[in-house]
Design a protein around this motif. Sequence first.
Motif, PDB file in Angstrom:
ATOM      1  N   ASP A 133      54.044  40.537  26.915  1.00  0.00           N
ATOM      2  CA  ASP A 133      55.448  40.892  27.135  1.00  0.00           C
ATOM      3  C   ASP A 133      55.498  42.057  28.109  1.00  0.00           C
ATOM      4  OD1 ASP A 133      58.187  41.141  26.915  1.00  0.00           O
ATOM      5  OD2 ASP A 133      58.093  42.357  25.095  1.00  0.00           O
ATOM      6  N   LEU A 134      56.340  41.937  29.138  1.00  0.00           N
ATOM      7  CA  LEU A 134      56.394  42.958  30.184  1.00  0.00           C
ATOM      8  C   LEU A 134      57.832  43.397  30.420  1.00  0.00           C
ATOM      9  CD1 LEU A 134      54.647  44.503  32.287  1.00  0.00           C
ATOM     10  CD2 LEU A 134      55.183  42.660  33.903  1.00  0.00           C
ATOM     11  N   ASN A 135      58.011  44.709  30.584  1.00  0.00           N
ATOM     12  CA  ASN A 135      59.304  45.277  30.957  1.00  0.00           C
ATOM     13  C   ASN A 135      59.875  44.509  32.155  1.00  0.00           C
ATOM     14  OD1 ASN A 135      61.309  46.956  32.213  1.00  0.00           O
ATOM     15  ND2 ASN A 135      60.499  48.714  31.097  1.00  0.00           N
ATOM     16  N   SER A 136      61.135  44.078  32.044  1.00  0.00           N
ATOM     17  CA  SER A 136      61.734  43.215  33.067  1.00  0.00           C
ATOM     18  C   SER A 136      61.866  43.889  34.427  1.00  0.00           C
ATOM     19  CB  SER A 136      63.107  42.727  32.595  1.00  0.00           C
ATOM     20  OG  SER A 136      63.981  43.831  32.368  1.00  0.00           O
ATOM     21  N   ASP A 137      61.749  45.207  34.482  1.00  0.00           N
ATOM     22  CA  ASP A 137      61.819  45.906  35.773  1.00  0.00           C
ATOM     23  C   ASP A 137      60.492  45.867  36.519  1.00  0.00           C
ATOM     24  OD1 ASP A 137      64.471  46.600  35.600  1.00  0.00           O
ATOM     25  OD2 ASP A 137      64.073  48.516  34.601  1.00  0.00           O
ATOM     26  N   TYR A 138      59.458  45.300  35.882  1.00  0.00           N
ATOM     27  CA  TYR A 138      58.122  45.295  36.488  1.00  0.00           C
ATOM     28  C   TYR A 138      57.596  43.862  36.593  1.00  0.00           C
ATOM     29  CZ  TYR A 138      57.992  50.349  35.890  1.00  0.00           C
ATOM     30  OH  TYR A 138      58.267  51.694  35.981  1.00  0.00           O
ATOM     31  N   SER A 139      56.575  43.707  37.383  1.00  0.00           N
ATOM     32  CA  SER A 139      55.939  42.397  37.542  1.00  0.00           C
ATOM     33  C   SER A 139      54.431  42.580  37.668  1.00  0.00           C
ATOM     34  CB  SER A 139      56.481  41.666  38.773  1.00  0.00           C
ATOM     35  OG  SER A 139      56.204  42.402  39.953  1.00  0.00           O
ATOM     36  N   LEU A 140      53.723  41.507  37.338  1.00  0.00           N
ATOM     37  CA  LEU A 140      52.273  41.493  37.482  1.00  0.00           C
ATOM     38  C   LEU A 140      51.938  41.262  38.949  1.00  0.00           C
ATOM     39  CD1 LEU A 140      49.410  41.323  36.160  1.00  0.00           C
ATOM     40  CD2 LEU A 140      49.783  38.848  36.031  1.00  0.00           C
ATOM     41  N   GLN A 141      51.097  42.123  39.514  1.00  0.00           N
ATOM     42  CA  GLN A 141      50.754  42.006  40.922  1.00  0.00           C
ATOM     43  C   GLN A 141      49.410  41.328  41.151  1.00  0.00           C
ATOM     44  OE1 GLN A 141      51.092  46.105  42.269  1.00  0.00           O
ATOM     45  NE2 GLN A 141      53.271  45.850  42.704  1.00  0.00           N
ATOM     46  N   GLU A 142      48.437  41.621  40.287  1.00  0.00           N
ATOM     47  CA  GLU A 142      47.101  41.050  40.489  1.00  0.00           C
ATOM     48  C   GLU A 142      46.294  41.182  39.200  1.00  0.00           C
ATOM     49  OE1 GLU A 142      43.350  41.445  43.666  1.00  0.00           O
ATOM     50  OE2 GLU A 142      44.762  43.101  43.386  1.00  0.00           O
ATOM     51  N   VAL A 143      45.404  40.218  38.974  1.00  0.00           N
ATOM     52  CA  VAL A 143      44.452  40.289  37.864  1.00  0.00           C
ATOM     53  C   VAL A 143      43.070  39.941  38.405  1.00  0.00           C
ATOM     54  CG1 VAL A 143      43.913  39.572  35.512  1.00  0.00           C
ATOM     55  CG2 VAL A 143      46.255  39.444  36.328  1.00  0.00           C
ATOM     56  N   VAL A 144      42.084  40.779  38.115  1.00  0.00           N
ATOM     57  CA  VAL A 144      40.729  40.535  38.614  1.00  0.00           C
ATOM     58  C   VAL A 144      39.741  40.609  37.459  1.00  0.00           C
ATOM     59  CG1 VAL A 144      41.243  41.422  40.914  1.00  0.00           C
ATOM     60  CG2 VAL A 144      40.384  42.974  39.169  1.00  0.00           C
ATOM     61  N   ALA A 145      38.615  39.915  37.629  1.00  0.00           N
ATOM     62  CA  ALA A 145      37.535  39.925  36.641  1.00  0.00           C
ATOM     63  C   ALA A 145      36.264  40.418  37.298  1.00  0.00           C
ATOM     64  CB  ALA A 145      37.313  38.524  36.073  1.00  0.00           C
ATOM     65  N   VAL A 146      35.525  41.266  36.583  1.00  0.00           N
ATOM     66  CA  VAL A 146      34.244  41.770  37.074  1.00  0.00           C
ATOM     67  C   VAL A 146      33.194  41.575  35.977  1.00  0.00           C
ATOM     68  CG1 VAL A 146      32.999  43.778  37.939  1.00  0.00           C
ATOM     69  CG2 VAL A 146      35.412  43.493  38.496  1.00  0.00           C
ATOM     70  N   PRO A 147      32.167  40.730  36.220  1.00  0.00           N
ATOM     71  CA  PRO A 147      31.963  39.924  37.426  1.00  0.00           C
ATOM     72  C   PRO A 147      32.926  38.743  37.452  1.00  0.00           C
ATOM     73  CG  PRO A 147      30.306  39.369  35.804  1.00  0.00           C
ATOM     74  CD  PRO A 147      31.086  40.518  35.224  1.00  0.00           C
ATOM     75  N   ASN A 148      33.103  38.176  38.640  1.00  0.00           N
ATOM     76  CA  ASN A 148      34.016  37.045  38.771  1.00  0.00           C
ATOM     77  C   ASN A 148      33.299  35.694  38.727  1.00  0.00           C
ATOM     78  OD1 ASN A 148      32.759  37.083  41.233  1.00  0.00           O
ATOM     79  ND2 ASN A 148      34.627  37.181  42.452  1.00  0.00           N
ATOM     80  N   ARG A 149      31.987  35.715  38.453  1.00  0.00           N
ATOM     81  CA  ARG A 149      31.230  34.484  38.261  1.00  0.00           C
ATOM     82  C   ARG A 149      30.224  34.706  37.122  1.00  0.00           C
ATOM     83  NH1 ARG A 149      32.409  30.929  42.201  1.00  0.00           N
ATOM     84  NH2 ARG A 149      30.829  29.474  41.446  1.00  0.00           N
ATOM     85  N   VAL A 150      29.990  33.648  36.336  1.00  0.00           N
ATOM     86  CA  VAL A 150      29.029  33.728  35.234  1.00  0.00           C
ATOM     87  C   VAL A 150      28.174  32.465  35.234  1.00  0.00           C
ATOM     88  CG1 VAL A 150      30.481  35.191  33.781  1.00  0.00           C
ATOM     89  CG2 VAL A 150      30.665  32.694  33.607  1.00  0.00           C
ATOM     90  N   VAL A 151      27.048  32.549  34.535  1.00  0.00           N
ATOM     91  CA  VAL A 151      26.167  31.400  34.370  1.00  0.00           C
ATOM     92  C   VAL A 151      26.421  30.803  32.989  1.00  0.00           C
ATOM     93  CG1 VAL A 151      23.787  30.606  34.230  1.00  0.00           C
ATOM     94  CG2 VAL A 151      24.429  32.328  35.926  1.00  0.00           C
ATOM     95  N   VAL A 152      26.704  29.505  32.942  1.00  0.00           N
ATOM     96  CA  VAL A 152      26.969  28.839  31.671  1.00  0.00           C
ATOM     97  C   VAL A 152      25.865  27.811  31.403  1.00  0.00           C
ATOM     98  CG1 VAL A 152      29.458  29.157  31.698  1.00  0.00           C
ATOM     99  CG2 VAL A 152      28.485  27.180  32.854  1.00  0.00           C
ATOM    100  N   ARG A 153      25.652  27.550  30.124  1.00  0.00           N
ATOM    101  CA  ARG A 153      24.629  26.599  29.697  1.00  0.00           C
ATOM    102  C   ARG A 153      25.207  25.707  28.612  1.00  0.00           C
ATOM    103  NH1 ARG A 153      19.191  25.665  29.730  1.00  0.00           N
ATOM    104  NH2 ARG A 153      18.206  24.964  27.798  1.00  0.00           N
ATOM    105  N   GLY A 154      25.001  24.386  28.765  1.00  0.00           N
ATOM    106  CA  GLY A 154      25.541  23.467  27.781  1.00  0.00           C
ATOM    107  C   GLY A 154      25.311  22.026  28.177  1.00  0.00           C
ATOM    108  N   PRO A 155      25.996  21.081  27.501  1.00  0.00           N
ATOM    109  CA  PRO A 155      25.820  19.651  27.775  1.00  0.00           C
ATOM    110  C   PRO A 155      26.206  19.297  29.216  1.00  0.00           C
ATOM    111  CG  PRO A 155      26.962  19.987  25.693  1.00  0.00           C
ATOM    112  CD  PRO A 155      26.899  21.317  26.358  1.00  0.00           C
ATOM    113  N   GLU A 156      25.394  18.469  29.829  1.00  0.00           N
ATOM    114  CA  GLU A 156      25.629  18.097  31.227  1.00  0.00           C
ATOM    115  C   GLU A 156      26.960  17.369  31.402  1.00  0.00           C
ATOM    116  OE1 GLU A 156      23.304  15.782  34.879  1.00  0.00           O
ATOM    117  OE2 GLU A 156      22.606  15.589  32.822  1.00  0.00           O
ATOM    118  N   THR A 157      27.329  16.502  30.454  1.00  0.00           N
ATOM    119  CA  THR A 157      28.570  15.744  30.592  1.00  0.00           C
ATOM    120  C   THR A 157      29.798  16.652  30.615  1.00  0.00           C
ATOM    121  OG1 THR A 157      28.567  15.418  28.185  1.00  0.00           O
ATOM    122  CG2 THR A 157      27.667  13.653  29.547  1.00  0.00           C
ATOM    123  N   ILE A 158      29.729  17.808  29.983  1.00  0.00           N
ATOM    124  CA  ILE A 158      30.847  18.759  29.988  1.00  0.00           C
ATOM    125  C   ILE A 158      30.786  19.644  31.220  1.00  0.00           C
ATOM    126  CG2 ILE A 158      31.958  20.660  28.754  1.00  0.00           C
ATOM    127  CD1 ILE A 158      30.991  19.492  26.163  1.00  0.00           C
TER     128      ILE A 158
END
Length: 300
Positions: A133-158
Motif C-alpha cells: 500500500d502506497l501513499n497516493s501522492d507517491y509512485s514506485l519509480q524503480e525496483v532492483v535486485a542484487v544480484p540480479n541473476r542466480v543459479v537454479v538447480r532442479g528437474p530439466e522439464t521445469i
Amino acid sequence: MKNWQTAILALALALFTWFLVTGREVVESWVDMPVVMTNPPEGLIIEDGLVDKIQVRLRGPKGLVGNLANQNIQYHVDVSTLKIGAQVVDIDASNIPLPSTYEIIEVKPNRLNLKVDRRITKDIEVEAVWSGDLNSDYSLQEVVAVPNRVVVRGPETILRKLTKARAVMKEDFPDDVPSSWAEDVGIELAPEIEASPGQVRVEAFFGPQTRQIWVKVPLEVQAPEGYKVSVSQKFVRLLIEGPIFLFRDDEYRKDIVVNLLFGSEVAPGSLNLEYDVLLPDGCRIVKKNPETVKTHMKKQ
C-alpha cells in the motif's frame, strides 16, 4: 514335596503345548514394509510416484506373523534402468524378503507409476517486484535486485521453460514514504527447485507524483551600479513540474524567485537578457515564456 514338583512339571507341559499349538496356528495379516530405492542413475530424480512403504497381505504361523513388525524387513527396488519420462515398476512378490514359511497373498500397491526427470543447473534472471500500500501522492519509480541473476538447480522439464524468477518485497507505506527501501527477499520458485543464493537484496525507489503547471511570477530587477534599467515586462510565465501535493495551495509561489541576469560587461543600450529562476525543492523548469527579456539600460 513330590506334589509340588508334579505341579511345576504339569505347568511347563501346559505352556509348551500352548506355544506348540499357537505356533502351528495359521493366520492372515497385513504388514507394512518400507520401500528402499537402490542403484539410482546419476543425475536422475524421481519426481512423482515414489512411495515410502508397501502393504503385504500374508499368511503364516500366528506366532511368527506377530513378530514381523519388529524385524525391519525392507523391499528393495532396483532403479538403475530408469529413463526420463513415465515409468512403470512392478512390485515383484518373489523379491519380498520373506522365508517360505509365509505365503504372500496380495501386495498394495502392486506397481509404481514413476515420473523420472534429470536434475540440471541453469543461470536465470531475478525479477524484483514491490507489492504494498502506497501513499497516493507517491509512485514506485524503480525496483532492483542484487544480484540480479542466480543459479537454479532442479528437474530439466521445469527448468527448460524457466527464464526468470521473482523476488517480491512486501511493504506498506500509507503515510510517510522513504526515497528508497531495501530488504533481503527469498526467490519465488517451485518446491522442486533450489536457488543459489536463495535470497537477494531487493531495493525499491519511490518518488512523489508530479504534474506540470503554468505560473506567473514577478521579475526582480537589480540595476547595476550607475545604471538605470527599464524592462519590457514586469512578469514572466513559467511551466514548472513538481510534486502534486506541493500545488494544493499557493504557498509554493512564495518560494519562486526570478532575477534578471546582467552580464559582466554592462553597457548602455537595448539588450535581450536572460533571467535566473529559483524553485522550491523537487521542482524543475519545463519552459520559460519568454526565454529572454527586452531590457534598456542607460547611465544615470
